[in-house]
Design an enzyme around this catalytic site. Structure first.
Site, PDB file in Angstrom:
ATOM      1  N   SER A  32       2.905 -11.202  -3.774  1.00  0.00           N
ATOM      2  CA  SER A  32       4.068 -11.003  -2.923  1.00  0.00           C
ATOM      3  C   SER A  32       4.077 -11.900  -1.700  1.00  0.00           C
ATOM      4  CB  SER A  32       4.140  -9.534  -2.505  1.00  0.00           C
ATOM      5  OG  SER A  32       2.904  -9.138  -1.954  1.00  0.00           O
TER       6      SER A  32
ATOM      7  N   HIS B 101       0.795  -1.234   0.000  1.00  0.00           N
ATOM      8  CA  HIS B 101       0.000   0.000   0.000  1.00  0.00           C
ATOM      9  C   HIS B 101       0.824   1.280   0.000  1.00  0.00           C
ATOM     10  CE1 HIS B 101      -4.341  -1.082   0.627  1.00  0.00           C
ATOM     11  NE2 HIS B 101      -3.745  -2.254   0.604  1.00  0.00           N
TER      12      HIS B 101
ATOM     13  N   ASP C 163      -4.727   6.797   2.192  1.00  0.00           N
ATOM     14  CA  ASP C 163      -5.164   5.480   1.766  1.00  0.00           C
ATOM     15  C   ASP C 163      -6.675   5.446   2.011  1.00  0.00           C
ATOM     16  OD1 ASP C 163      -5.774   2.541   1.905  1.00  0.00           O
ATOM     17  OD2 ASP C 163      -3.603   2.412   1.625  1.00  0.00           O
TER      18      ASP C 163
ATOM     19  N   TRP D 190      11.809 -14.551  -7.462  1.00  0.00           N
ATOM     20  CA  TRP D 190      11.134 -13.294  -7.793  1.00  0.00           C
ATOM     21  C   TRP D 190      11.307 -13.028  -9.279  1.00  0.00           C
ATOM     22  CZ3 TRP D 190       7.681 -10.700  -5.081  1.00  0.00           C
ATOM     23  CH2 TRP D 190       7.339  -9.403  -5.442  1.00  0.00           C
TER      24      TRP D 190
ATOM     25  N   GLN E  91      -9.961 -10.968  -4.121  1.00  0.00           N
ATOM     26  CA  GLN E  91      -9.454 -11.757  -5.251  1.00  0.00           C
ATOM     27  C   GLN E  91     -10.559 -12.537  -5.969  1.00  0.00           C
ATOM     28  OE1 GLN E  91      -6.479 -13.951  -3.115  1.00  0.00           O
ATOM     29  NE2 GLN E  91      -5.242 -12.125  -2.747  1.00  0.00           N
TER      30      GLN E  91
ATOM     31  N   GLN F  21       7.674  -9.032 -12.963  1.00  0.00           N
ATOM     32  CA  GLN F  21       6.383  -9.503 -13.480  1.00  0.00           C
ATOM     33  C   GLN F  21       5.814  -8.687 -14.638  1.00  0.00           C
ATOM     34  OE1 GLN F  21       3.591 -11.421 -10.838  1.00  0.00           O
ATOM     35  NE2 GLN F  21       2.009  -9.989 -11.467  1.00  0.00           N
TER      36      GLN F  21
ATOM     37  N   PHE G  71     -10.033  -5.080  11.245  1.00  0.00           N
ATOM     38  CA  PHE G  71      -9.820  -4.820   9.812  1.00  0.00           C
ATOM     39  C   PHE G  71     -11.146  -4.709   9.048  1.00  0.00           C
ATOM     40  CE2 PHE G  71      -8.482  -5.934   5.455  1.00  0.00           C
ATOM     41  CZ  PHE G  71      -7.534  -4.941   5.261  1.00  0.00           C
TER      42      PHE G  71
HETATM   43  N1  UDP Z   1       5.460  -9.228  -8.270  1.00  0.00           N
HETATM   44  C1  UDP Z   1       6.645  -9.205  -8.979  1.00  0.00           C
HETATM   45  N2  UDP Z   1       7.380 -10.354  -9.068  1.00  0.00           N
HETATM   46  C2  UDP Z   1       7.001 -11.513  -8.519  1.00  0.00           C
HETATM   47  C3  UDP Z   1       5.757 -11.539  -7.811  1.00  0.00           C
HETATM   48  C4  UDP Z   1       5.019 -10.389  -7.708  1.00  0.00           C
HETATM   49  O1  UDP Z   1       7.050  -8.164  -9.512  1.00  0.00           O
HETATM   50  O2  UDP Z   1       7.730 -12.489  -8.650  1.00  0.00           O
HETATM   51  C5  UDP Z   1       4.678  -7.993  -8.160  1.00  0.00           C
HETATM   52  C6  UDP Z   1       3.596  -7.961  -9.204  1.00  0.00           C
HETATM   53  O3  UDP Z   1       4.101  -7.421 -10.407  1.00  0.00           O
HETATM   54  C7  UDP Z   1       2.525  -7.085  -8.565  1.00  0.00           C
HETATM   55  C8  UDP Z   1       2.750  -7.301  -7.081  1.00  0.00           C
HETATM   56  O4  UDP Z   1       4.018  -7.921  -6.926  1.00  0.00           O
HETATM   57  O5  UDP Z   1       2.727  -5.731  -8.901  1.00  0.00           O
HETATM   58  C9  UDP Z   1       1.685  -8.192  -6.465  1.00  0.00           C
HETATM   59  O6  UDP Z   1       0.527  -7.446  -6.334  1.00  0.00           O
HETATM   60  P1  UDP Z   1      -0.897  -8.110  -6.335  1.00  0.00           P
HETATM   61  O7  UDP Z   1      -1.885  -7.014  -6.103  1.00  0.00           O
HETATM   62  O8  UDP Z   1      -1.107  -8.909  -7.548  1.00  0.00           O
HETATM   63  O9  UDP Z   1      -0.845  -9.146  -5.144  1.00  0.00           O
HETATM   64  P2  UDP Z   1      -0.467  -9.060  -3.580  1.00  0.00           P
HETATM   65  O10 UDP Z   1       0.991  -9.248  -3.469  1.00  0.00           O
HETATM   66  O11 UDP Z   1      -0.927  -7.705  -3.096  1.00  0.00           O
HETATM   67  O12 UDP Z   1      -1.236 -10.207  -3.013  1.00  0.00           O
END
Ligand code: UDP
Length: 446
Positions: free
Chosen positions: A275, A20, A123, A326, A369, A329, A196
């Site tokens: 993440s 966030h 936020d 990682w 989701q 993405q 929450f």
């Molecule tokens: N991400 C990335 N590489 C990875 C896994 C995730 O860059 O190997 C980034 C992805 O591009 C996205 C973020 O992490 O911008 C994940 O955000 P999302 O809202 O999809 O999921 P959250 O992590 O909040 O559950």
């Protein structure tokens, strides 16, 4: 004290968990660059600020001299160590400290910078922003970083609970949510007893009071949902996808892009659950078996210990697959070789898949989701949800087959391509997100 030539001072309240604060900071930097004569005070927890501001600086280095970070108390008593048993524990502790922790640091920032605030940007979670801004007679501008359907659901919580109570399954009576089912609704909406969910409920109640609500989306994404948000809110500004303004530079320490360069067009299955999510072991096994069955090349961004959790033979099939801790993405999904994305349907992942024009196999885990997955399958028709709601070998193999091969997969790819065009157009100089961003700067600094 510091003089603002215009007497403008914007306070920003970040939510110091998950992604966030960083997403908000990226947006605030853009606004601060567009309005160098305005002062910006960015309030978040110490831990979050250390992660967001490189080298632990409290000013923003050379990039945004008008932006300064301030630490607010995270609510934890001296020497507190999270038990680790309940991941939301630090969030709940933090929520006990709001809004007092923000209020006191805000006053300190005003004294230090010699100027009362003229706008409050927060936020969207921070329902108390509505009262705080009213008391100070300044605009309140909340920023919503997730998907638009979930935003409506939070504003319609009372109606959703009523339908739930009368054993309704569909939400078609609620404008904007006609595509959604009761099973798609975040569980926080139906059970709001803990801190929450209570925060989300209060947020939904007060958002219509905001001067403007900012969203990480683009206007053409879903006419029905967007229309509803425009009618519910005083002003609704889509300025996304945030990630395109500006796109992050490529950082590829595990060599994903050179590996993708060697693969055929639209052939690779990219697997990633954001993440933090780690599917349970039996679902990991189902994915492994389904990937074997599909015989497609795969790239897996694996949270956890891949060596311990994946079969050795699977890891050794280096020519056909690659497992990394990682992946870059946005760049991976933008690569011509990627043909499908197996995802938890986090909002950023959904947007990035659209930007890449890649169809999805969705397996939502929590929060919004499921709503995102429903929209992927039934509204945009750019993917399928795994049958039964969890990975089994058969359901995963079926979903991959539908998305990768045949006429159905081709149509999904075409529709994803159309959304990609819309997203890219929105952030062009004449695009809707660019226009809305200018309106936002006007509201925040005008
Ligand atoms: N991400 C990335 N590489 C990875 C896994 C995730 O860059 O190997 C980034 C992805 O591009 C996205 C973020 O992490 O911008 C994940 O955000 P999302 O809202 O999809 O999921 P959250 O992590 O909040 O559950």
């Amino acid at each position: 004290t510091e003089d603002s030539p215009t007497g403008k001072h914007v306070a920003v309240f970040a939510f110091p968990f998950a992604t966030h604060a960083l997403a908000l900071l990226r947006l605030v930097r853009r606004i601060a660059e567009a309005s160098p004569a305005t002062m910006f005070s960015f309030l978040s927890s110490e831990k979050s600020n250390l992660a967001c501001f490189s080298g632990g600086r409290r000013d923003d280095g050379g990039t945004c001299p008008n932006l300064v970070a301030y630490d607010v108390w995270d609510g934890a008593p001296e020497g507190y160590v999270p038990s680790g048993r309940n991941p939301v524990e630090p969030v709940e502790i933090f929520l006990r400290a709001v809004p007092g922790n923000f209020e006191s640091v805000l006053r300190a920032a005003e004294r230090e910078r010699g100027c009362n605030i003229t706008c409050l940007l927060t936020d969207a979670f921070y329902w108390f922003g509505a009262d705080m801004a009213r008391e100070r007679s300044v605009p309140w501008v909340p920023v919503w970083t997730a998907g638009p359907s979930a935003l409506i659901a939070h504003m319609e919580t009372d109606s959703i609970r009523q339908i739930f109570g009368t054993s309704g399954k569909m939400l078609d009576a609620i404008p904007g949510l006609s595509a959604m089912r009761m099973t798609d609704v975040p569980k926080e909406i139906l059970d709001a007893t803990t801190p929450f969910p209570t925060m989300l409920y209060r947020m939904g109640q007060v958002l219509p009071q905001a001067t403007a609500v900012v969203s990480n989306s683009f206007e053409d994404i879903d006419p029905i949902v967007e229309g509803e948000l425009h009618s519910k809110l005083r002003k609704f500004l889509d300025v996304g996808p945030f990630v395109l303004s500006p796109p992050p530079p490529l950082s590829d320490e595990h060599g994903c892009i050179p590996w993708l360069d060697k693969q055929e067009t639209a052939s690779v299955v990219y697997v990633s659950f954001g993440s933090m999510i780690r599917p349970p072991p039996h679902e990991i096994t189902a994915i492994v078996n389904a990937l074997d069955k599909a015989a497609s090349p795969f790239l897996w961004s694996f949270r956890g210990d891949a060596q311990a959790e994946l079969p050795r033979e699977f890891l050794e099939r280096r020519t056909r697959g690659k497992v990394v801790p990682w992946a870059p993405q946005l760049h991976v999904l933008g690569h011509r070789a990627v043909g499908a994305f197996v995802t938890h349907c986090g909002w950023n992942s959904v947007l990035e898949s659209m930007i890449g024009g890649v169809p999805m196999v969705g397996r939502p885990f929590f929060g919004e989701q499921s709503m995102n997955a429903r929209a992927v399958e039934d509204v945009w028709r750019i993917g399928v949800a795994v049958e039964g709601g969890a990975f089994t070998e058969e359901a995963t193999a079926d979903a991959l087959e539908r998305v990768l091969a045949g006429e159905e997969g081709k149509r999904m790819r075409e529709r994803a391509g159309a959304l990609k065009e819309m997203a890219l157009k929105a952030v062009e100089p004449q695009g809707s997100s660019t226009r809305n961003f200018k309106a936002l700067v006007e509201i925040v600094t005008g």
